[in-house]
Write an enzyme that holds these catalytic residues in place. Structure first.
Site, PDB file in Angstrom:
ATOM      1  N   ALA A   1      23.898  -0.910 -50.495  1.00 39.09           N
ATOM      2  CA  ALA A   1      24.460  -1.808 -49.642  1.00 39.09           C
ATOM      3  C   ALA A   1      23.027  -2.352 -48.639  1.00 39.09           C
ATOM      4  CB  ALA A   1      25.495  -2.126 -48.949  1.00 39.09           C
TER       5      ALA A   1
ATOM      6  N   ASN B   1      25.673   5.922 -45.057  1.00 37.19           N
ATOM      7  CA  ASN B   1      24.553   6.045 -46.001  1.00 37.19           C
ATOM      8  C   ASN B   1      23.471   4.945 -46.553  1.00 37.19           C
ATOM      9  OD1 ASN B   1      25.949   8.206 -48.118  1.00 37.19           O
ATOM     10  ND2 ASN B   1      27.448   6.880 -49.038  1.00 37.19           N
TER      11      ASN B   1
ATOM     12  N   HIS C   1      23.728  -5.543 -42.642  1.00 38.31           N
ATOM     13  CA  HIS C   1      22.959  -4.717 -42.319  1.00 38.31           C
ATOM     14  C   HIS C   1      20.759  -4.968 -42.036  1.00 38.31           C
ATOM     15  CE1 HIS C   1      25.483  -1.780 -43.920  1.00 38.31           C
ATOM     16  NE2 HIS C   1      25.622  -2.807 -45.107  1.00 38.31           N
TER      17      HIS C   1
END
Length: 260
Positions: A117, A183, A213
């Protein structure tokens, strides 16, 4: 290419659907024995063990989480089959990392870590060559995105009225304590300073409308910041749509005569 997929959850279904649309990849699904009787017309062969995989398979793709990589990863690599995985956080276990490394060397295969991601990992890898001083990853999701994780034990997700950090520590700690949610922290760590020297902050934010993120890094190269707001897969608020897309991108790069 003949491609095998481990897992038929949200990410696995996305990968199977996209490869089916592409139409050029015979699909094999590695599933638990209890699920062998579940039909899927987009999969040509279903098997219950690595030993049952066809000899001419070109690539396996792990979409089933840490447990699947632990259970099947070494056996796949020892057979000489390349493996793409989105379960990067599992490599926070040093013993598993060593096991997979040795298995890949024994089989002459490669474990490819899908970018998942987050982006800017190529920049981190380049900066590592000249010397990185500091890397921090911050993950921010709506409260629903943290349900089923350790966050539930640390904050009241249903009662939050403002952004609250429920974890601060190293990427190794984040990946270990949040195996289904960190992750991305692992991807940042593996591209940069490693699990023990990458800092991670995980935030539940009731005002967030996407999974956000951020990477902040500094070193001999200078400094940079990177931010991405990613949507979750409709089937699972904890699974990033971009993570699923990164698997397909990794497969396309393996096919391409020219690649980045």
């Amino acid at each position: 290419m003949k491609i095998g997929v481990i897992g038929e959850g949200a990410i696995g279904r996305y990968v199977i659907d996209q490869l089916s649309i592409d139409g050029r990849a015979p699909l094999i699904s590695l599933v638990r024995p209890a699920r062998m009787d579940r039909a899927n017309d987009k999969v040509s062969v279903r098997v219950a063990s690595v030993g049952d995989l066809p000899d001419d398979i070109d690539l396996m793709v792990d979409c089933a989480g840490h447990a699947a990589l632990i259970e099947h990863g070494a056996a796949i690599l020892k057979r000489g089959i390349d493996l793409v995985t989105v379960s990067l956080g599992a490599l926070a276990d040093e013993n598993l990392e060593q096991l997979l490394t040795q298995a890949a060397r024994t089989g002459g295969a490669q474990l490819h870590l899908a970018s998942g991601a987050i982006g800017a990992l190529d920049c981190l890898q380049a900066a590592r060559v000249g010397g990185l001083s500091e890397v921090t990853y911050t993950g921010r999701k709506p409260p629903a995105g943290w349900r089923g994780s350790a966050a539930q034990e640390r904050v009241d997700l249903d009662a939050l009225t403002f952004a609250t950090a429920h974890f601060r520590g190293t990427a190794r700690q984040a990946a270990t304590q949040y195996p289904k949610n960190a992750n991305v922290a692992a991807a940042v760590a593996l591209a940069g300073l490693g699990f023990d020297h990458t800092q991670a902050v995980l935030i539940a934010d009731p005002d967030a409308t996407a999974n956000i993120h951020e990477i902040h890094a500094s070193g001999a190269f200078g400094s940079f910041g990177f931010r991405i707001e990613g949507k979750a897969l409709p089937d699972n608020p904890r699974s990033s749509a971009l993570a699923a897309m990164s698997v397909i991108s990794a497969i396309h790069r393996r096919r391409a005569p020219i690649t980045t």
